[in-house]
Design a protein around this motif. Sequence first.
Motif, mmCIF file in Angstrom:
data_model
loop_
_atom_site.group_PDB
_atom_site.id
_atom_site.type_symbol
_atom_site.label_atom_id
_atom_site.label_comp_id
_atom_site.label_asym_id
_atom_site.label_seq_id
_atom_site.Cartn_x
_atom_site.Cartn_y
_atom_site.Cartn_z
ATOM 1 N N THR A 1 0.849 -1.196 0.000
ATOM 2 C CA THR A 1 0.000 0.000 0.000
ATOM 3 C C THR A 1 0.882 1.243 0.000
ATOM 4 O O THR A 1 1.709 1.412 0.905
ATOM 5 C CB THR A 1 -0.918 0.028 1.235
ATOM 6 O OG1 THR A 1 -1.703 -1.168 1.267
ATOM 7 C CG2 THR A 1 -1.836 1.235 1.198
ATOM 8 N N LEU B 1 -5.487 4.382 1.401
ATOM 9 C CA LEU B 1 -6.279 3.213 1.767
ATOM 10 C C LEU B 1 -7.026 2.567 0.615
ATOM 11 O O LEU B 1 -7.368 1.392 0.670
ATOM 12 C CB LEU B 1 -7.261 3.593 2.891
ATOM 13 C CG LEU B 1 -6.603 4.021 4.217
ATOM 14 C CD1 LEU B 1 -7.661 4.459 5.205
ATOM 15 C CD2 LEU B 1 -5.773 2.867 4.781
ATOM 16 N N ASP B 2 -7.301 3.332 -0.429
ATOM 17 C CA ASP B 2 -8.065 2.752 -1.537
ATOM 18 C C ASP B 2 -7.168 2.110 -2.587
ATOM 19 O O ASP B 2 -7.623 1.728 -3.663
ATOM 20 C CB ASP B 2 -8.945 3.820 -2.194
ATOM 21 C CG ASP B 2 -8.130 4.955 -2.808
ATOM 22 O OD1 ASP B 2 -6.917 5.038 -2.508
ATOM 23 O OD2 ASP B 2 -8.702 5.748 -3.582
ATOM 24 N N THR B 3 -5.858 1.960 -2.266
ATOM 25 C CA THR B 3 -4.927 1.421 -3.255
ATOM 26 C C THR B 3 -3.992 0.400 -2.623
ATOM 27 O O THR B 3 -3.219 0.737 -1.717
ATOM 28 C CB THR B 3 -4.077 2.538 -3.884
ATOM 29 O OG1 THR B 3 -4.938 3.519 -4.460
ATOM 30 C CG2 THR B 3 -3.160 1.975 -4.955
ATOM 31 N N THR B 4 -4.073 -0.842 -3.080
ATOM 32 C CA THR B 4 -3.148 -1.888 -2.635
ATOM 33 C C THR B 4 -2.764 -2.737 -3.836
ATOM 34 O O THR B 4 -3.620 -3.147 -4.612
ATOM 35 C CB THR B 4 -3.777 -2.775 -1.548
ATOM 36 O OG1 THR B 4 -4.059 -1.992 -0.387
ATOM 37 C CG2 THR B 4 -2.806 -3.890 -1.154
#
Length: 275
Positions: free
Chosen positions: A167, A177-180
Amino acid sequence: IDDNRKGNYKYFIPPFLQMCVFIQCLFAVNPDSDKYFGSVTLPLGKVFLKIQAEDNWVKVGVRDTVLINDKIKTLAKSRCEITVRNKMIMRIGEQAIVELRNNPNSVEDVKLEKGKIWVNLFFNRDSMNFNVRTPTSVCAVRGTVYRLNCDPNFTAYRVYEGSIAVTPLDEEGNLILDTTFTVNSGEELILAKDFEEYKRQQQEAFQKYLDEQQFGFEEYARQYDEYFREFQRQEKEAFKQFKSFHIAQEKFDQEKDSESDWVKWNNERDKLLQE
């Protein structure tokens, strides 16, 4: 003291004081202690430890205990292997600084300020968690073998077994938080804040490599030019702009990768774990 006994004189320590010292030492190295992180199983070269709230760096020795909030520093041509309490192996490469931490969920957690590390979770792979934070991202793993290297501008991951979840961090150091990104076995992920700076760093690293190989000037110039024409072409194709980052994710050449001295050494050490 009699002059003839000075060389053989031994101090007497009362039994009660001996017991107190023993209890303190036992607590300091007890794997069940909340402060215990692991122990040094192989320091090579110049490896130093900085205890929390202290300013001095002290030389590390075999079987030395490392605690939560300690820092490990390696100098040039130096390495260090640490066995964590859950029987995970973490190896630290040269010129690295690593802070040993533990997050609120009691997950092993380290902060790599710069340098490279190799992580091998070889026991209880299905139940272990281990997080690594760099200046650009946080990597969460569960049962895997991988390595990474970083500096304040970029982080590069390579996975050999299992998978990792990476992340990115924003400019303030908070998780996006919206990208992993999931990186699987045989894949590499590179995150660069400043792509032009990253290219400059790679150019310097390759020039250093050629200098160490002691090529003649003509051979040096030829390989240098060929490499960077190909590098710039591949990097331009591989990297994509993503929010405030440039990111590349693809398969890496495992045969070429295995020629690295760092990879060879770690593979040899990993084989010993299976014996």
